[in-house]
Design a protein around this motif. Structure first.
Motif, PDB file in Angstrom:
ATOM      1  N   PHE A   3       0.775  -1.236   0.120  1.00 29.27           N
ATOM      2  CA  PHE A   3       0.005  -0.059  -0.025  1.00 29.27           C
ATOM      3  C   PHE A   3       0.923   1.186  -0.054  1.00 29.27           C
ATOM      4  O   PHE A   3       1.972   1.299   0.396  1.00 29.27           O
ATOM      5  CB  PHE A   3      -1.020   0.250   1.200  1.00 29.27           C
ATOM      6  CG  PHE A   3      -2.011  -1.358   1.554  1.00 29.27           C
ATOM      7  CD1 PHE A   3      -3.074  -1.241   0.786  1.00 29.27           C
ATOM      8  CD2 PHE A   3      -1.540  -2.263   2.011  1.00 29.27           C
ATOM      9  CE1 PHE A   3      -3.760  -2.214   0.592  1.00 29.27           C
ATOM     10  CE2 PHE A   3      -2.225  -3.272   2.267  1.00 29.27           C
ATOM     11  CZ  PHE A   3      -3.301  -3.456   1.489  1.00 29.27           C
ATOM     12  N   ASP A   4       0.432   2.300  -0.450  1.00 26.90           N
ATOM     13  CA  ASP A   4       1.200   3.555  -0.388  1.00 26.90           C
ATOM     14  C   ASP A   4       1.065   4.176   1.132  1.00 26.90           C
ATOM     15  O   ASP A   4       1.993   4.459   1.523  1.00 26.90           O
ATOM     16  CB  ASP A   4       0.345   4.947  -0.988  1.00 26.90           C
ATOM     17  CG  ASP A   4       0.189   4.380  -2.654  1.00 26.90           C
ATOM     18  OD1 ASP A   4       1.130   3.772  -3.034  1.00 26.90           O
ATOM     19  OD2 ASP A   4      -0.893   4.771  -3.191  1.00 26.90           O
ATOM     20  N   THR A   5      -0.047   3.910   2.132  1.00 27.25           N
ATOM     21  CA  THR A   5      -0.123   4.287   3.251  1.00 27.25           C
ATOM     22  C   THR A   5      -1.058   3.215   3.943  1.00 27.25           C
ATOM     23  O   THR A   5      -1.843   2.647   3.429  1.00 27.25           O
ATOM     24  CB  THR A   5      -0.703   5.642   3.323  1.00 27.25           C
ATOM     25  OG1 THR A   5      -0.026   6.576   2.684  1.00 27.25           O
ATOM     26  CG2 THR A   5      -0.800   6.052   4.865  1.00 27.25           C
ATOM     27  N   ILE A   6      -0.557   2.986   5.372  1.00 30.73           N
ATOM     28  CA  ILE A   6      -1.415   2.122   6.274  1.00 30.73           C
ATOM     29  C   ILE A   6      -1.596   2.906   7.356  1.00 30.73           C
ATOM     30  O   ILE A   6      -0.477   3.264   8.000  1.00 30.73           O
ATOM     31  CB  ILE A   6      -0.736   0.862   6.475  1.00 30.73           C
ATOM     32  CG1 ILE A   6      -0.636  -0.146   5.369  1.00 30.73           C
ATOM     33  CG2 ILE A   6      -1.212   0.324   7.729  1.00 30.73           C
ATOM     34  CD1 ILE A   6      -0.013  -1.548   5.606  1.00 30.73           C
ATOM     35  N   ILE A  25      -4.135   2.147   2.108  1.00 36.28           N
ATOM     36  CA  ILE A  25      -4.437   3.172   1.056  1.00 36.28           C
ATOM     37  C   ILE A  25      -3.657   3.034  -0.095  1.00 36.28           C
ATOM     38  O   ILE A  25      -2.523   2.830   0.099  1.00 36.28           O
ATOM     39  CB  ILE A  25      -4.518   4.764   1.823  1.00 36.28           C
ATOM     40  CG1 ILE A  25      -5.614   4.836   2.855  1.00 36.28           C
ATOM     41  CG2 ILE A  25      -4.729   5.502   0.401  1.00 36.28           C
ATOM     42  CD1 ILE A  25      -5.087   5.953   3.956  1.00 36.28           C
ATOM     43  N   ARG A  26      -4.431   3.106  -1.472  1.00 39.01           N
ATOM     44  CA  ARG A  26      -3.480   2.814  -2.346  1.00 39.01           C
ATOM     45  C   ARG A  26      -4.278   4.059  -3.414  1.00 39.01           C
ATOM     46  O   ARG A  26      -5.375   3.733  -3.639  1.00 39.01           O
ATOM     47  CB  ARG A  26      -3.570   1.447  -2.698  1.00 39.01           C
ATOM     48  CG  ARG A  26      -2.764   1.400  -4.274  1.00 39.01           C
ATOM     49  CD  ARG A  26      -2.824  -0.093  -4.825  1.00 39.01           C
ATOM     50  NE  ARG A  26      -2.526  -1.008  -3.918  1.00 39.01           N
ATOM     51  CZ  ARG A  26      -3.236  -1.892  -3.301  1.00 39.01           C
ATOM     52  NH1 ARG A  26      -4.546  -1.991  -3.768  1.00 39.01           N
ATOM     53  NH2 ARG A  26      -3.191  -3.023  -2.284  1.00 39.01           N
ATOM     54  N   LYS A  29      -7.179   6.083  -2.647  1.00 40.63           N
ATOM     55  CA  LYS A  29      -8.471   5.420  -2.251  1.00 40.63           C
ATOM     56  C   LYS A  29      -8.309   4.313  -1.136  1.00 40.63           C
ATOM     57  O   LYS A  29      -7.061   3.865  -1.017  1.00 40.63           O
ATOM     58  CB  LYS A  29      -9.159   4.781  -3.518  1.00 40.63           C
ATOM     59  CG  LYS A  29      -9.915   5.663  -4.501  1.00 40.63           C
ATOM     60  CD  LYS A  29     -10.847   5.030  -5.443  1.00 40.63           C
ATOM     61  CE  LYS A  29     -11.145   6.061  -6.533  1.00 40.63           C
ATOM     62  NZ  LYS A  29     -11.983   6.959  -5.384  1.00 40.63           N
ATOM     63  N   ILE A  30      -9.358   3.996  -0.358  1.00 37.84           N
ATOM     64  CA  ILE A  30      -9.176   3.132   0.780  1.00 37.84           C
ATOM     65  C   ILE A  30      -9.350   1.709   0.028  1.00 37.84           C
ATOM     66  O   ILE A  30     -10.119   1.272  -0.661  1.00 37.84           O
ATOM     67  CB  ILE A  30     -10.189   3.094   1.574  1.00 37.84           C
ATOM     68  CG1 ILE A  30     -10.229   4.576   2.324  1.00 37.84           C
ATOM     69  CG2 ILE A  30     -10.217   2.007   2.705  1.00 37.84           C
ATOM     70  CD1 ILE A  30     -11.496   4.761   3.474  1.00 37.84           C
ATOM     71  N   ALA A  31      -8.159   0.874   0.222  1.00 37.05           N
ATOM     72  CA  ALA A  31      -8.129  -0.325  -0.507  1.00 37.05           C
ATOM     73  C   ALA A  31      -8.310  -1.562   0.267  1.00 37.05           C
ATOM     74  O   ALA A  31      -8.528  -2.766  -0.170  1.00 37.05           O
ATOM     75  CB  ALA A  31      -6.664  -0.635  -1.211  1.00 37.05           C
ATOM     76  N   ALA A  32      -8.169  -1.430   1.807  1.00 37.65           N
ATOM     77  CA  ALA A  32      -8.344  -2.288   2.762  1.00 37.65           C
ATOM     78  C   ALA A  32      -8.725  -2.148   3.802  1.00 37.65           C
ATOM     79  O   ALA A  32      -8.010  -0.998   4.297  1.00 37.65           O
ATOM     80  CB  ALA A  32      -7.133  -3.390   2.406  1.00 37.65           C
ATOM     81  N   LEU A  33      -9.259  -2.813   4.524  1.00 36.05           N
ATOM     82  CA  LEU A  33      -9.778  -2.614   6.110  1.00 36.05           C
ATOM     83  C   LEU A  33      -9.488  -4.007   6.793  1.00 36.05           C
ATOM     84  O   LEU A  33      -9.940  -5.144   6.053  1.00 36.05           O
ATOM     85  CB  LEU A  33     -11.242  -1.987   6.192  1.00 36.05           C
ATOM     86  CG  LEU A  33     -11.692  -0.926   5.688  1.00 36.05           C
ATOM     87  CD1 LEU A  33     -13.048  -0.620   5.931  1.00 36.05           C
ATOM     88  CD2 LEU A  33     -11.030   0.149   6.509  1.00 36.05           C
ATOM     89  N   ASP A 395     -12.770   7.205  -1.426  1.00 36.71           N
ATOM     90  CA  ASP A 395     -11.640   8.198  -1.319  1.00 36.71           C
ATOM     91  C   ASP A 395     -10.990   7.929  -0.157  1.00 36.71           C
ATOM     92  O   ASP A 395     -11.827   8.012   1.174  1.00 36.71           O
ATOM     93  CB  ASP A 395     -12.179   9.636  -1.474  1.00 36.71           C
ATOM     94  CG  ASP A 395     -12.296   9.903  -3.140  1.00 36.71           C
ATOM     95  OD1 ASP A 395     -12.171   8.983  -3.953  1.00 36.71           O
ATOM     96  OD2 ASP A 395     -12.572  11.045  -3.352  1.00 36.71           O
ATOM     97  N   ALA A 396      -9.832   8.113   0.211  1.00 33.13           N
ATOM     98  CA  ALA A 396      -9.204   8.068   1.342  1.00 33.13           C
ATOM     99  C   ALA A 396      -9.033   9.522   1.916  1.00 33.13           C
ATOM    100  O   ALA A 396      -8.038  10.224   2.200  1.00 33.13           O
ATOM    101  CB  ALA A 396      -7.445   7.644   1.455  1.00 33.13           C
ATOM    102  N   ASP A 397     -10.387   9.986   2.439  1.00 34.22           N
ATOM    103  CA  ASP A 397     -10.442  11.218   3.049  1.00 34.22           C
ATOM    104  C   ASP A 397     -10.729  10.973   4.570  1.00 34.22           C
ATOM    105  O   ASP A 397     -11.859  10.238   5.160  1.00 34.22           O
ATOM    106  CB  ASP A 397     -11.877  12.083   2.370  1.00 34.22           C
ATOM    107  CG  ASP A 397     -11.609  12.459   1.068  1.00 34.22           C
ATOM    108  OD1 ASP A 397     -10.407  12.334   0.550  1.00 34.22           O
ATOM    109  OD2 ASP A 397     -12.546  12.960   0.606  1.00 34.22           O
ATOM    110  N   ILE A 398      -9.814  11.346   5.185  1.00 32.73           N
ATOM    111  CA  ILE A 398      -9.630  10.826   6.674  1.00 32.73           C
ATOM    112  C   ILE A 398      -9.397  11.691   7.606  1.00 32.73           C
ATOM    113  O   ILE A 398      -8.332  12.451   7.262  1.00 32.73           O
ATOM    114  CB  ILE A 398      -8.918   9.434   6.933  1.00 32.73           C
ATOM    115  CG1 ILE A 398      -9.259   8.267   6.043  1.00 32.73           C
ATOM    116  CG2 ILE A 398      -8.593   8.918   8.311  1.00 32.73           C
ATOM    117  CD1 ILE A 398      -8.570   7.088   5.759  1.00 32.73           C
TER     118      ILE A 398
END
Length: 470
Positions: A3-6, A25-26, A29-33, A395-398
């Protein structure tokens, strides 16, 4: 897969659920939980933090024409920067059609002001002030299809107020096109009558702004807007509700099965008309419409949130500098409250106030906080599920929140273009410590780390039936 970010070790909260997991996050966007997500270029430690959907403020005013000699304190650069410091990742300002102007002309100018200036994502509501046959018959239907899926109409203000016939015609287009219609509900003739009478009696100080717009002015217009929407069978949003009587008009409409939604704002939970009654022009800092009411009205607005009469909690951020002849201390404003620029700043303080006064003090639960601050905005205004939730594909809006951080609100924490906050000195518990927009960190522990221009414009879908939102 890397991932780009965890975001690791936090408590994820949505409008429906609360659970401990990591967020992968990739590509924005949110790619995994889940847990044990593996490698990432960046790991963000969220231990003891709440991982919330970024706030969506669907009622803000940036770079809006405000009358001769008056300049709004925030353009898109400072307005979206302040929003990011307050844990917001999307804002919806208003594109104002001035009299004699087509909507497309207004949009072209407004897009130019926003281009390359935004720190968070934006979408535009359309304010209809000149509903000509061309606007209603050609422009509005085409613009709704282009993704401008919400309209706002005013029942007050010189140059903005529509007649009942014009309201009905605009409502009819909203129904035919599937757009959401927002209504500023105050009785224009009643306000003008009361204002003239106050001025003749020499009552011109800022505190008389509240006297000129008493609760019946808002209640009557709310009832009338609901009645007109019932004739046309169109969903409407009554914005910035300030008191029990207007709230109960909305509740009765909902109980009758009408598609009527409501919004309230921090000023109606925290301020009263007494704040306008200060020495010299200090009360001008609190001039907004509808005006703050009294403690009983504050309790009623909390009730509206607790009982879900209101679907959204917005700031109605409408900033003017105080110590400025182009702001609250405009020369004409010194002669009468009638001319004091109308509005207060609040995009950065909206969420800390709702968290501290609502969640921490037990008035609402954490999932309701997310619904009022993000999810319902996204659903009502055609952004869900891209925005407003934490789910795979969104979207990875967090926003990361420290739920125990105690902060005293000071203007230097706000980072807007104004020179004051109406909530100066208010102590709150809970604060957003990181804001991420589409996978990129914009604000980290009180520092702006994102670049201006990362924020994008968002075309929107048509909203679902209003009955599905509440």
């Amino acid at each position: 897969m890397a991932f780009d970010t965890i975001i690791r070790g936090g408590t994820v909260v949505t409008a429906a659920d609360t659970f401990g997991c990591d967020v992968g996050i990739r590509d924005g966007k949110i790619a995994a939980l889940g847990h044990d997500l593996g490698a990432a270029a960046e790991i963000i430690d969220a231990t003891d933090r709440l991982v919330l959907p970024g706030g969506i403020d669907s009622h803000v005013h940036f770079a809006q024409p405000s009358g001769d000699g008056i300049v709004m304190a925030d353009g898109f650069a400072t307005g979206t920067r302040s929003a990011a410091f307050g844990g917001n990742t999307t804002v919806l300002p208003f594109c104002l059609q001035e009299k004699g102007q087509t909507l497309r002309e207004a949009l072209k100018s407004y897009h130019a002001l926003a281009e390359g200036e935004c720190h968070v994502d934006v979408a535009f509501h359309l304010i209809v002030t000149d509903p000509t046959d061309h606007v209603l018959g050609q422009e509005l239907p085409a613009l709704v299809e282009d993704g401008y899926t919400s309209l706002k109409v005013f029942m007050t203000y010189e140059g903005l107020a529509l007649s009942d016939r014009e309201l009905l015609e605009t409502m009819s287009v909203a129904r035919e096109t599937g757009a959401m219609l927002m209504v500023h509900a105050e009785n224009f003739d009643a306000i003008r009558f009361l204002t003239d009478r106050l001025e003749r009696a020499g009552n011109t100080a800022p505190r008389f702004h509240a006297t000129s717009r008493p609760i019946p002015v808002e209640r009557e217009a709310t009832h009338r807007a609901i009645s007109l929407s019932e004739l046309v069978d169109v969903p409407i949003m009554i914005v910035h509700v300030s008191n029990r009587e207007a709230m109960e008009e909305i509740r009765r409409a909902q109980q009758r099965g009408l598609r009527v939604l409501g919004e309230t704002c921090p000023q109606y939970l925290m301020l009263t008309e007494k704040d306008l009654d200060q020495l010299n022009m200090e009360g001008a800092k609190y001039v907004c419409s509808p005006p703050p009411r009294d403690v009983a009205s504050q309790k009623a607005c909390w009730e509206g949130l607790q009982q879900k009469v209101f679907s959204v909690f917005s700031s109605d951020h409408c900033p003017f500098r105080y110590d400025d002849p182009q702001g609250k201390l405009a020369p004409k404003g010194r002669t009468s409250f009638r001319w004091v620029p109308n509005g207060i700043p609040g995009v950065a303080t909206r969420l800390p106030i709702l968290f501290s006064e609502g969640v921490v003090k037990g008035r609402i639960d954490l999932n309701s906080f997310v619904a009022f601050s993000a999810t319902n905005h996204a659903k009502i205004y055609g952004l869900y599920p891209r925005k407003g939730t934490i789910a795979v594909g969104s979207d990875a809006d967090i926003a990361l929140w420290d739920p125990k951080r105690k902060t005293t609100i000071r203007h230097e924490l706000i980072h807007d273009g104004s020179d004051y906050t109406p909530y100066e000195g208010l102590e709150v518990t809970g604060w957003p410590v990181l804001t991420m927009v589409r996978g990129k960190v914009v604000v980290d522990d009180g520092k702006l780390v994102g670049s201006k221009g990362h924020g994008a414009y968002l075309p929107r879908a048509k909203p679902p039936a209003a009955a599905t939102i509440r």
